[in-house]
Design an enzyme around this catalytic site. Structure first.
Site, short mmCIF file in Angstrom:
data_model
loop_
_atom_site.label_atom_id
_atom_site.label_comp_id
_atom_site.label_asym_id
_atom_site.label_seq_id
_atom_site.Cartn_x
_atom_site.Cartn_y
_atom_site.Cartn_z
N LYS A 22 0.82 -1.28 -0.06
CA LYS A 22 -0.02 0.03 0.11
C LYS A 22 0.87 1.30 -0.03
O LYS A 22 0.68 2.12 -0.78
CB LYS A 22 -0.95 0.10 1.17
N ASN A 23 1.86 1.28 1.12
CA ASN A 23 2.43 2.78 1.15
C ASN A 23 3.79 2.97 -0.04
O ASN A 23 4.18 3.94 -0.05
CB ASN A 23 3.31 2.89 2.34
N CYS A 118 -4.98 8.94 8.54
CA CYS A 118 -5.13 8.10 9.88
C CYS A 118 -5.07 9.27 11.07
O CYS A 118 -3.92 9.93 10.92
CB CYS A 118 -4.41 6.91 10.17
N ARG A 123 1.17 14.84 12.62
CA ARG A 123 1.42 14.67 11.07
C ARG A 123 1.69 15.87 10.51
O ARG A 123 0.99 16.28 9.54
CB ARG A 123 0.38 13.92 10.44
N ASP A 306 3.63 0.73 12.13
CA ASP A 306 2.31 0.20 11.59
C ASP A 306 1.90 -1.10 12.31
O ASP A 306 0.86 -1.66 11.93
CB ASP A 306 2.39 0.16 10.16
N ARG A 398 -9.36 0.34 3.65
CA ARG A 398 -8.47 1.11 2.92
C ARG A 398 -7.09 0.57 2.72
O ARG A 398 -6.28 0.89 1.67
CB ARG A 398 -8.19 2.41 3.66
C1 EPZ Z 1 4.29 6.86 6.34
O1 EPZ Z 1 3.63 8.23 6.96
C2 EPZ Z 1 3.22 5.82 6.31
N1 EPZ Z 1 1.85 6.25 5.32
C3 EPZ Z 1 2.77 5.48 7.44
O2 EPZ Z 1 1.71 4.39 7.37
C4 EPZ Z 1 3.54 5.12 8.49
O3 EPZ Z 1 3.31 4.81 9.91
C5 EPZ Z 1 4.98 6.18 8.32
O4 EPZ Z 1 5.23 6.21 7.16
C6 EPZ Z 1 6.02 5.67 9.17
O5 EPZ Z 1 6.58 4.47 8.67
C7 EPZ Z 1 2.20 6.53 3.77
O6 EPZ Z 1 3.15 5.96 3.52
C8 EPZ Z 1 1.16 6.77 3.20
P1 EPZ Z 1 6.61 10.01 8.52
P2 EPZ Z 1 4.20 9.54 6.89
O7 EPZ Z 1 6.59 11.28 7.69
O8 EPZ Z 1 4.98 9.83 5.73
C9 EPZ Z 1 7.21 13.34 11.78
C10 EPZ Z 1 -0.33 3.21 7.47
O9 EPZ Z 1 -0.63 2.45 8.67
N2 EPZ Z 1 7.06 14.19 10.63
O10 EPZ Z 1 7.49 9.05 8.19
O11 EPZ Z 1 3.34 10.40 7.19
C11 EPZ Z 1 5.86 12.61 12.05
O12 EPZ Z 1 4.88 13.56 12.70
C12 EPZ Z 1 0.26 4.65 7.80
O13 EPZ Z 1 -0.04 2.52 6.47
C13 EPZ Z 1 7.73 15.55 11.03
O14 EPZ Z 1 7.82 16.00 12.03
O15 EPZ Z 1 5.11 9.18 8.16
C14 EPZ Z 1 6.24 11.27 12.58
O16 EPZ Z 1 6.31 11.46 13.88
C15 EPZ Z 1 0.06 5.29 9.06
N3 EPZ Z 1 7.56 16.59 10.02
C16 EPZ Z 1 7.46 11.11 12.01
O17 EPZ Z 1 8.04 12.12 11.43
C17 EPZ Z 1 7.49 16.16 8.52
O18 EPZ Z 1 7.37 17.13 7.72
C18 EPZ Z 1 7.45 9.92 10.84
O19 EPZ Z 1 6.47 10.24 10.10
C19 EPZ Z 1 6.84 14.96 8.39
C20 EPZ Z 1 6.81 13.77 9.44
#
Ligand code: EPZ
Length: 419
Positions: A22-23, A118, A123, A306, A398
């Site tokens: 998915k991701n 989610c 985020r 996840d 989803r």
């Molecule tokens: C991706 O989300 C995935 N979603 C998430 O999967 C997954 O949990 C996550 O990566 C971590 O592996 C998709 O790929 C669509 P991050 P993403 O940016 O990209 C902080 C699922 O269940 N952060 O790696 O949004 C953020 O707050 C979903 O399949 C910032 O501070 O995750 C978090 O604490 C849920 N500033 C950490 O980084 C930013 O600009 C990791 O977030 C971006 C992120």
């Protein structure tokens, strides 16, 4: 309102085929925007998020054929002349923000509504914006729209303050046709970042080092269409591995890359579960009297956030006190209240959940609060005594392809009911 009705107590037995990731597909579909050409993507999971993203691409002007019989998508982005995605379509999922990076990469301009996704924490997208601005784009957020515009994009060195999957991918998308070289330091290393980089290179990009914390991109003038097959979904695989262990079943999880699952299988072996790894499959043989463990979610190759929710259900069966620390998302313990209504003995203290086992669960009505919490609710229903009704299963559908059918194939008594 749709729900699953699950009769607990059946051991999972048999084989399950894992779908495409998915991701990964949620990044690769927007990435097709970077070429004024046709792409064919294979091993596509037919999940709600893919259908939503396909609609977004059509709204941008792409011609898309979803070849459901073959789990494939044919996308022609030749007719797209600008990248503007309204709130109505962008709010549906977090991955809509990849349209910003891809739109910037192709048109040097993009106007995309703030993403949804989610409800597992704040985020922010500050690291995405940091990357776009470093490449020379002006970024303004007005009335919920992310507005990016650049006269030109010039490669540079970008150090990510936070290890972010989304920001790493988004900077890659906007940098592949920027002038000169871009270096992303402190990059996320998840398998789907490698998959997206491989897809971009199949389109003629020059991305090296994906999967390490330094990604080097030499800008090219143009990208072309390609045919590409998405990697298997290690989070879906991990979910079935945990479900098999929780029910003390014996399941062959097929079409996986064992390397991607090392943090999960290592933890299950620590718990006392038998794991047999083959080239592209993993056999899980559940055992009684599981031993308590501690888990801390971390960026890849650490334990994936996840799977924090699904594995916490399994830990209710482990003897003693297990501690699960969620270091990625601050709001990812909402499902604990649902498990407590089934009899689980879990105390959430800040970023940690303290799970006392072994505690039997009893079936009742519970709600899925997000995608992976929904998976946790289903696993709880599998091991609970009696009948469990899981509501808000739209969250689950989803991200898990044909989950009811796959679980039935493993001997689960589950049925989907529309109220
Ligand atoms: C991706 O989300 C995935 N979603 C998430 O999967 C997954 O949990 C996550 O990566 C971590 O592996 C998709 O790929 C669509 P991050 P993403 O940016 O990209 C902080 C699922 O269940 N952060 O790696 O949004 C953020 O707050 C979903 O399949 C910032 O501070 O995750 C978090 O604490 C849920 N500033 C950490 O980084 C930013 O600009 C990791 O977030 C971006 C992120």
């Amino acid at each position: 309102m749709n729900k699953y009705i699950i009769q607990g107590g059946n051991k999972l037995n048999g084989e399950v085929n894992i779908s495409g990731f998915k991701n990964a597909i949620l990044a690769i579909i927007p990435a097709t925007l970077l070429a004024k050409d046709k792409c064919r993507i294979e091993n596509v999971p037919l999940i709600k998020d893919v259908y939503i993203l396909v609609e977004m691409m059509k709204e941008l002007g792409a011609e898309v054929y979803l070849d459901e019989k073959n789990n494939a998508i044919d996308i022609d982005t030749s007719m797209i002349v600008e990248c503007t995605a309204s709130y109505d379509i962008a709010k549906a999922l977090r991955a809509s923000y990849y349209l910003v990076g891809a739109g910037l990469g192709r048109f040097k301009e993009a106007h995309v509504a703030y993403p949804g996704g989610c409800d597992i924490g704040s985020r922010p997208i500050d690291q995405h914006i940091k990357g776009f601005e470093a490449l020379g784009s002006n970024v303004e957020i007005e009335h919920g729209i992310i507005n990016c515009k650049a006269d030109e994009l010039v490669g540079t060195k970008i150090y990510m303050d936070v290890i972010s999957v989304g920001a790493t991918i988004n900077v890659m998308l906007s940098a592949v046709m920027a002038k000169d070289k871009t270096i992303i330091e402190n990059a996320a290393k998840e398998p789907h970042i490698v998959d997206t980089a491989n897809f971009l290179n199949a389109m003629g990009a020059d991305v090296r080092g994906a999967g390490t914390d330094v990604i080097r991109i030499n800008g090219v003038d143009k990208l072309h269409g390609c045919t590409y097959s998405v990697i298997p979904d290690q989070i879906e695989a991990g979910t079935y591995i945990v479900a098999a262990a929780a029910t003390e079943g014996n399941v062959l999880v097929k079409n996986v890359i064992p390397k991607h699952l090392e943090s999960i299988t290592a933890k299950l072996k620590e718990l006392g579960v038998e794991i047999i790894e083959n080239d592209d499959s993993i056999r899980v043989i559940g055992k009684p009297n599981l031993k308590k463990v501690n888990i801390k979610t971390l960026p890849y190759p650490g334990f994936p956030t996840d799977l924090q929710q699904p594995i916490s259900v399994l830990l209710t069966k482990a003897e003693g006190i297990s501690v699960v620390t969620e270091s990625i998302f601050e709001g990812r313990f909402k499902y604990v209240d649902e498990l407590k209504r089934m009899g689980a003995n879990i105390k959430v203290d800040g970023r940690s959940a303290i799970i006392r086992g072994a505690t039997p669960l009893s079936g009742t009505k519970i709600m899925a609060t997000d995608l992976r919490a929904g998976a946790a609710c289903i696993i709880a229903g599998l091991i609970a005594d009696g009948e469990t009704e899981v509501y808000n299963i739209e969250h689950v559908e989803r991200g898990y392809e044909r989950i009811e059918e796959k679980l039935k194939g493993l001997g689960v008594d589950i049925k989907r009911v529309t109220e």
